[in-house]
Design a protein around this motif. Structure first.
Motif, PDB file in Angstrom:
ATOM      1  N   PHE A   1      67.893   8.752  57.513  1.00  0.00           N
ATOM      2  CA  PHE A   1      69.208   8.532  58.102  1.00  0.00           C
ATOM      3  C   PHE A   1      70.223   8.428  56.968  1.00  0.00           C
ATOM      4  N   ASP A   2      71.417   8.920  57.221  1.00  0.00           N
ATOM      5  CA  ASP A   2      72.520   8.753  56.278  1.00  0.00           C
ATOM      6  C   ASP A   2      72.914   7.279  56.339  1.00  0.00           C
TER       7      ASP A   2
ATOM      8  N   GLU B   1      64.648   5.412  57.450  1.00  0.00           N
ATOM      9  CA  GLU B   1      64.098   6.730  57.752  1.00  0.00           C
ATOM     10  C   GLU B   1      63.300   6.663  59.039  1.00  0.00           C
TER      11      GLU B   1
ATOM     12  N   HIS C   1      72.377  15.089  61.873  1.00  0.00           N
ATOM     13  CA  HIS C   1      72.484  13.836  62.598  1.00  0.00           C
ATOM     14  C   HIS C   1      73.809  13.796  63.333  1.00  0.00           C
TER      15      HIS C   1
ATOM     16  N   THR D   1      66.158   8.823  67.557  1.00  0.00           N
ATOM     17  CA  THR D   1      65.551  10.081  67.113  1.00  0.00           C
ATOM     18  C   THR D   1      65.340  11.003  68.295  1.00  0.00           C
TER      19      THR D   1
ATOM     20  N   TYR E   1      69.599   3.251  65.577  1.00  0.00           N
ATOM     21  CA  TYR E   1      68.854   4.342  64.966  1.00  0.00           C
ATOM     22  C   TYR E   1      68.020   4.990  66.060  1.00  0.00           C
TER      23      TYR E   1
ATOM     24  N   MET F   1      69.577  18.239  56.949  1.00  0.00           N
ATOM     25  CA  MET F   1      69.309  17.160  57.875  1.00  0.00           C
ATOM     26  C   MET F   1      70.498  17.040  58.823  1.00  0.00           C
TER      27      MET F   1
ATOM     28  N   LEU G   1      68.841  11.202  64.944  1.00  0.00           N
ATOM     29  CA  LEU G   1      68.285  12.061  63.909  1.00  0.00           C
ATOM     30  C   LEU G   1      67.291  13.020  64.555  1.00  0.00           C
TER      31      LEU G   1
END
Length: 174
Positions: free
Chosen positions: A81-82, A70, A3, A32, A30, A1, A100
């Motif tokens: 997501f971390d 997420e 990011h 994407t 957040y 993954m 992400l």
């Protein structure tokens, strides 16, 4: 993954935080690629990317973990997501922007089309908000004009009453 952590680039978010008294908050955006994915945090849909969440800064200093989040794209593709911020709070004291990337699974065209639709809806909502703001300003101006007219009528009524009192006093003296 994969990011990417980048300093939050939206000064408007910081201004809003300061204005509304969120000076003890820490913003996490957040995002994407492609945008428009549903952001799900703690099991609840929060919005579409990019989505800004505000966390209690003191709580994050004690434990640098956010709630689990997420991204869920229209096609069903998912990525988490971390939620560990660690040294990012020191590097980026005003907030972070986490982007992400969508996993390499089928359905990218659907997700790109949905991202376009989300952007169009956001633009439409922004336009409607601007129109509403203009209408509110116009109503405020009209209300001020009505208030000024009412004050003018009150002054005229007071002058008329004073005149009538004067006339009645004059008749009284005869």
């Amino acid at each position: 993954m994969k990011h990417l952590f980048v300093a939050l680039s939206c000064p408007l978010a910081f201004t809003a935080c300061a204005f509304f008294g969120f000076d003890n908050s820490y913003s996490v955006t957040y995002d994407t690629n492609p945008q428009g994915a549903s952001i799900v945090c703690g099991g609840f849909h929060k919005g579409y990317s990019p989505y800004i969440a505000y966390y209690d800064k003191k709580a994050l200093e004690e434990s640098p973990y956010t709630e689990p989040c997420e991204a869920v794209w229209f096609s069903g593709a998912k990525a988490k997501f971390d939620n560990y911020l660690g040294s990012d709070m020191t590097k980026y004291p005003n907030g972070v922007h986490i982007t992400l990337r969508r996993p390499d699974v089928p359905g990218l065209e659907k997700d790109m089309q949905f991202a376009l639709q989300v952007k169009q809806l956001q633009n439409q909502e922004n336009f409607q908000n601007q129109q509403l703001s203009i209408q509110q300003q116009q109503l405020s101006i009209q209300q001020q004009q009505l208030n000024n007219q009412a004050k003018g009528l009150q002054q005229q009524q007071k002058q008329h009453e004073q005149f009538m009192d004067y006339m009645n006093y004059g008749n009284y003296l005869r």
